[in-house]
Design a protein around this motif. Structure first.
Motif, mmCIF file in Angstrom:
data_model
loop_
_atom_site.group_PDB
_atom_site.id
_atom_site.type_symbol
_atom_site.label_atom_id
_atom_site.label_comp_id
_atom_site.label_asym_id
_atom_site.label_seq_id
_atom_site.Cartn_x
_atom_site.Cartn_y
_atom_site.Cartn_z
ATOM 1 N N UNK A 1 -6.194 5.916 3.345
ATOM 2 C CA UNK A 1 -6.879 5.263 2.203
ATOM 3 C C UNK A 1 -6.302 4.072 1.585
ATOM 4 N N UNK A 2 -5.036 4.197 1.498
ATOM 5 C CA UNK A 2 -4.157 3.148 0.848
ATOM 6 C C UNK A 2 -4.229 1.469 1.731
ATOM 7 N N UNK A 3 -4.128 1.952 2.925
ATOM 8 C CA UNK A 3 -3.989 0.807 3.870
ATOM 9 C C UNK A 3 -5.515 0.237 4.057
ATOM 10 N N UNK A 4 -6.485 1.097 4.028
ATOM 11 C CA UNK A 4 -8.104 0.493 4.033
ATOM 12 C C UNK A 4 -8.366 -0.464 2.824
ATOM 13 N N UNK A 5 -7.594 0.149 1.558
ATOM 14 C CA UNK A 5 -7.996 -0.592 0.373
ATOM 15 C C UNK A 5 -7.067 -1.929 0.612
ATOM 16 N N UNK A 6 -6.049 -1.769 0.816
ATOM 17 C CA UNK A 6 -5.080 -2.975 0.858
ATOM 18 C C UNK A 6 -5.827 -4.045 1.845
ATOM 19 N N UNK A 7 -6.346 -3.720 3.111
ATOM 20 C CA UNK A 7 -6.730 -4.483 3.906
ATOM 21 C C UNK A 7 -8.401 -5.172 3.578
ATOM 22 N N UNK B 1 0.888 -1.124 -0.170
ATOM 23 C CA UNK B 1 0.048 -0.064 0.119
ATOM 24 C C UNK B 1 0.861 1.295 0.168
ATOM 25 N N UNK B 2 2.217 1.158 0.314
ATOM 26 C CA UNK B 2 3.114 2.147 0.487
ATOM 27 C C UNK B 2 4.397 1.593 0.193
ATOM 28 N N UNK B 3 5.270 2.266 -0.464
ATOM 29 C CA UNK B 3 6.759 2.023 -0.558
ATOM 30 C C UNK B 3 7.667 3.070 -0.039
ATOM 31 N N UNK C 1 -0.217 4.518 -2.820
ATOM 32 C CA UNK C 1 -1.191 4.350 -3.859
ATOM 33 C C UNK C 1 -2.237 5.193 -3.157
ATOM 34 N N UNK C 2 -3.063 6.026 -4.073
ATOM 35 C CA UNK C 2 -4.279 6.755 -3.686
ATOM 36 C C UNK C 2 -5.513 6.556 -4.709
ATOM 37 N N UNK C 3 -6.595 7.126 -4.386
ATOM 38 C CA UNK C 3 -7.650 7.033 -5.186
ATOM 39 C C UNK C 3 -7.849 7.989 -6.376
ATOM 40 N N UNK C 4 -8.592 7.512 -7.521
ATOM 41 C CA UNK C 4 -8.417 8.293 -8.836
ATOM 42 C C UNK C 4 -9.043 9.683 -8.577
ATOM 43 N N UNK C 5 -9.798 10.060 -7.885
ATOM 44 C CA UNK C 5 -10.553 11.326 -7.800
ATOM 45 C C UNK C 5 -9.673 12.190 -7.079
#
Length: 147
Positions: free
Chosen positions: A131-137, A38-40, A65-69
């Motif tokens: 956001x990135x963490x929630x998406x990965x989870x 989710x991050x590097x 990594x974030x959302x498109x909007x």
């Protein structure tokens, strides 16, 4: 923020983060995810990525990594080409410290980057990390749910 400080902060603010180290770079994964961080955190230049001049002492680049909007809201004014490396010829100074920019190679996949963020920029970065963490989870749990 020092590299150790940002690594520690991510490890303590998010549960079940696994940090995978490879060649001095850090890939932040949810639990035992193997492929999609989710991050590097990139700590040095290599044959594929030297645009941020990270071989300078004490330099690193956080990538999220974030959302498109949100990505489009932040960077719609910056010209890009489709595909990997789409922002390479956009005129961005990828070496500039504490400045949020599209990831030099993965920006077209809605990844953001920042070289040596300061404490003042962390609240915005924390929102992106949330956001990135929630998406990965969510992705991990969906793929590991009982059938």
């Amino acid at each position: 923020m020092l590299l150790t400080a940002i690594r520690t902060r991510i490890q303590t603010e998010f549960e079940n983060v696994r940090e995978v180290e490879a060649d001095g770079d850090f890939f932040l994964m949810y639990k035992d995810e193997e492929k999609f961080p989710f991050a590097t955190i990139v700590t040095s230049d290599n044959d594929f990525d030297s645009v941020s001049n990270l071989n300078r002492d004490g330099f690193y680049r956080l990538n999220i990594g974030i959302d498109k909007a949100t990505f489009q809201h932040l960077f719609a004014f910056i010209p890009s080409k489709p595909g990997i490396g789409g922002y390479m010829d956009s005129g961005i100074d990828f070496t500039k410290e504490n400045t949020l920019f599209p990831h030099p190679f993965y920006g077209t996949m809605y990844w953001v980057s920042i070289v040596n963020p300061t404490e003042d920029s962390y609240p915005q970065l924390k929102g992106f990390l949330d956001y990135a963490y929630a998406k990965a989870k969510t992705s991990y749990e969906k793929g590991h749910s009982a059938a």
